[in-house]
Design a protein around this motif. Structure first.
Motif, PDB file in Angstrom:
ATOM      1  N   VAL A 191      34.762  51.016  40.418  1.00 38.84           N
ATOM      2  CA  VAL A 191      34.739  50.105  39.137  1.00 38.84           C
ATOM      3  C   VAL A 191      35.388  48.855  39.672  1.00 38.84           C
ATOM      4  N   THR A 192      36.383  49.093  40.700  1.00 35.51           N
ATOM      5  CA  THR A 192      36.926  47.697  40.961  1.00 35.51           C
ATOM      6  C   THR A 192      35.746  46.781  41.613  1.00 35.51           C
ATOM      7  N   ARG A 447      43.104  43.057  47.046  1.00 36.22           N
ATOM      8  CA  ARG A 447      43.777  42.208  47.670  1.00 36.22           C
ATOM      9  C   ARG A 447      42.776  41.107  48.546  1.00 36.22           C
ATOM     10  N   GLN A 448      41.666  41.765  48.910  1.00 36.73           N
ATOM     11  CA  GLN A 448      40.764  41.078  49.686  1.00 36.73           C
ATOM     12  C   GLN A 448      39.725  40.050  48.811  1.00 36.73           C
ATOM     13  N   PHE A 449      39.806  40.361  47.193  1.00 33.28           N
ATOM     14  CA  PHE A 449      38.996  39.572  46.651  1.00 33.28           C
ATOM     15  C   PHE A 449      39.628  38.197  46.762  1.00 33.28           C
ATOM     16  N   GLU A 450      38.718  37.016  46.459  1.00 36.98           N
ATOM     17  CA  GLU A 450      39.077  35.636  46.299  1.00 36.98           C
ATOM     18  C   GLU A 450      39.688  35.506  44.832  1.00 36.98           C
ATOM     19  N   GLU A 485      50.309  46.053  42.605  1.00 43.90           N
ATOM     20  CA  GLU A 485      51.226  45.498  41.502  1.00 43.90           C
ATOM     21  C   GLU A 485      50.503  44.466  40.923  1.00 43.90           C
ATOM     22  N   GLU A 486      49.973  43.517  41.417  1.00 45.61           N
ATOM     23  CA  GLU A 486      49.374  42.411  40.793  1.00 45.61           C
ATOM     24  C   GLU A 486      48.215  42.643  40.001  1.00 45.61           C
ATOM     25  N   TYR A 487      47.445  43.474  40.494  1.00 43.43           N
ATOM     26  CA  TYR A 487      46.134  44.213  39.571  1.00 43.43           C
ATOM     27  C   TYR A 487      46.843  44.822  38.390  1.00 43.43           C
ATOM     28  N   GLY A 488      47.880  45.527  38.349  1.00 44.63           N
ATOM     29  CA  GLY A 488      48.500  46.374  37.377  1.00 44.63           C
ATOM     30  C   GLY A 488      48.794  45.405  36.217  1.00 44.63           C
ATOM     31  N   LEU A 489      49.619  44.472  36.755  1.00 44.91           N
ATOM     32  CA  LEU A 489      50.244  43.501  36.034  1.00 44.91           C
ATOM     33  C   LEU A 489      49.190  42.414  35.198  1.00 44.91           C
ATOM     34  N   PRO A 531      31.511  39.546  52.796  1.00 44.27           N
ATOM     35  CA  PRO A 531      31.308  40.893  52.812  1.00 44.27           C
ATOM     36  C   PRO A 531      32.573  41.816  53.121  1.00 44.27           C
ATOM     37  N   TYR A 532      32.782  43.006  52.122  1.00 45.69           N
ATOM     38  CA  TYR A 532      33.887  43.611  52.572  1.00 45.69           C
ATOM     39  C   TYR A 532      33.409  44.808  53.437  1.00 45.69           C
TER      40      TYR A 532
END
Ligand code: HEM
Length: 532
Positions: A191-192, A447-450, A485-489, A531-532
């Motif tokens: 889903v991310t 964390r790898q996303f821009e 942490e950043e994702y959650g916040l 690409p990831y």
């Protein structure tokens, strides 16, 4: 006796309209009636044949991946897997010689909605390839994203039910989607990706593909390695923001099919390179994930992408229905040198594809030109709806449709090499695998996303989650916090703002950068994605 004028009419009629019985159709505007205003007659064969065939023009659409576009082309092998000869890992003939070409048919698709749904929807994209090899067909039935929502085939029908429209209202509902996903935490990584711009590829030419599930490569000695297959587009990767997708959808809901068709018509043939990732066969207790878990990426630094060949699409289908709609791909369709792993999704999928195709297309779906192997097919199969091919050969005593026989018929084939015979033991059980690690890789992906990808992800999640029951939101926020942490916040902040009416939740400022600011930045940069 036919006179000269009859014969010249017959000549002309060869190119004119007929019915399926080969009778010339001399009246195609009016049904047969008693007088020109009178009632119709039932013996009007031309009309009845025409209308009753029309009444049956549709076959059931695919239960998933209903909307699709296809093209023909070829796969060209490099003869190597990375720096090693291909034969080190696999005896599959299509990979062995440098420059060897194998014809292919590819079907791209969206998943959830039906055959004429918009191609801008947030959804995985299917990437199914049929290789017509000299050893029979190989189907690599993949998606654009390299992982999947669930890791056990038992959950697939529930997942699809939750993602498809509500059975009462026939409306797709984010609450159903997130109800299932929040209750199945293994979905968090997928889903991310799906709620980021990776969930809306700009078109079919500029997206990756992946077999997703783990297979095996088998060499001449019967030795196997675990393998993942991935396609990398030579056109680059391009994904859309939600806003861009909405703009396209407002004008053209066939944009991806049109893009593929026109590129090929113009001679601008799309290409992808095929890569494999290889791992020694085994459980790999040193990894924090199970190599048979399709919700996990195999880290590239440990399992490098090794090029094996390239795919070129250079011909559009002549008929959409005959070739694209009736095409049938399945994960059970492997050739010698490629084998199944114990990936539970792969095992579950393998039953499902040919099962649905016997229902969707018919018992003899493998006799259709798009699906049949381009090698000799010598079976003892008989009958079934619409059978038209006879495999029995006159020189081999055509009455023998069984094996073994002293009197004739086909004999068993010789094996190509040593069979791969893995040793298996354990109690029969219904249990999850041990190393589930549901959120760790999702955090790494985040964390790898821009920044524009992160902002889109949060904005799209807030948009969908804010209409869900609070318990679903809470469960999903816990997973996001566990991942990063950043994702959650940022998700918590976005949902709180949406709740307080400070944000229209779809486009407003979320976290540090608003989705629209990030989108503008992406527009400036043309959003080619890494690409990831
Ligand atoms: C247990 C899990 C799964 C089951 C039971 C399942 C089942 C199905 C079924 C029934 C179809 C329709 C086939 C047809 O009518 O011809 C289908 C199509 C498809 N599935 Fe799956 N699927 C599963 C997981 C996956 C995964 C993990 C992927 C991605 C790797 C995937 C990729 C596709 C694609 C690309 C198609 C469309 C093929 C085409 O273009 O005709 N599926 N699936």
């Amino acid at each position: 006796m036919a006179d000269k004028s009859d014969r010249s009419k017959q000549e002309k009629n060869k190119e004119r309209l007929t019915n399926r019985q080969g009778h010339p159709v001399t009246q195609n505007q009016n049904i047969r009636t008693v007088g020109n205003r009178g009632p119709g007659t039932l013996e009007n064969y031309d009309y009845i044949e025409k209308i009753s065939h029309f009444d049956r023009e549709r076959v059931p659409e695919r239960v998933v991946h209903g909307r699709g576009a296809g093209a023909h082309g070829y796969f060209e092998a490099y003869g190597k897997i990375g720096d090693e000869p291909a034969s080190k890992y696999t005896r599959a003939k299509l990979f062995q010689e440098k420059g060897k070409r194998t014809p292919v048919f590819v079907r791209f698709s969206t998943v959830i909605h039906g055959t004429h749904s918009p191609e801008t929807l947030r959804d995985p994209r299917g990437f199914a390839v049929k290789f017509y090899t000299e050893d029979g067909n190989w189907d690599l039935v993949g998606n654009n994203i390299k992982i999947f929502f669930v890791r056990d085939a038992m959950k697939f029908p529930d997942m699809i039910h939750a993602f498809k429209p509500d059975p009462v209202t026939n409306i797709q509902d984010p609450e159903r989607f997130f109800d299932f996903c929040a209750s199945s935490p293994e979905t968090f990584h997928m889903v991310t990706f799906i709620h980021s711009p990776w969930g809306i590829p700009a078109n079919y030419r500029q997206m990756q593909g992946s077999g997703v599930n783990t297979y095996k490569l088998v060499n001449d000695d019967g030795k196997a390695v675990l393998v993942k297959f991935h396609w990398e587009p030579n056109q680059g990767i391009k994904n859309l923001t939600q806003k861009e997708a909405e703009e396209i959808q407002g004008q053209n809901f066939n944009h991806a099919t049109q893009d593929l068709y026109e590129a090929i018509e113009e001679g601008n043939y799309p290409e992808w390179e095929l890569y494999v990732q290889i791992m020694e066969d085994g459980e790999h207790p040193e990894l924090d994930f199970d190599p048979l878990d399709d919700t996990k990426l195999w880290p590239e630094d440990q399992f490098p992408w090794l090029p094996v060949g390239k795919l070129v699409l250079d011909k559009n289908p002549d008929d959409y229905f005959a070739e694209v709609e009736q095409s049938a791909f399945g994960t059970g369709v492997l050739v010698d040198g490629i084998d199944f792993s114990d990936d539970k999704m792969l095992q579950g999928r393998t039953f499902s594809y040919s099962d649905t195709q016997r229902h969707r297309v018919g018992a003899n779906y493998l006799q259709l030109p798009i699906n049949r192997a381009r090698t000799e097919v010598n079976t003892n199969q008989e009958g079934g709806n619409m059978r038209y091919e006879v495999d029995r050969e006159p020189s081999k005593n055509p009455a023998i449709n069984y094996e073994p026989s002293i009197l004739g018929g086909y004999e068993e084939a010789e094996p190509y090499g040593k069979d791969h015979e893995p040793y298996v033991e354990g109690n029969l059980t219904r249990e999850s695998i041990d190393r589930t690690s549901n959120t760790k890789q999702a955090g790494e992906t985040f964390r790898q996303f821009e920044e524009w990808e992160k902002a889109e992800l949060i904005s799209n999640l807030v948009n969908d989650l804010s209409v869900c029951d609070q318990r679903i939101q809470d469960r999903w926020m816990e997973l996001a916090e566990e991942a990063d942490e950043e994702y959650g916040l940022r998700l918590r902040e976005g949902l709180e703002k949406a709740k307080n009416g400070m944000d229209d939740s779809s486009r407003g400022p979320i976290g540090n950068t608003s989705a629209s600011e990030a989108t503008e930045k992406a527009e400036r940069e043309g959003h080619e994605a890494d690409p990831y």
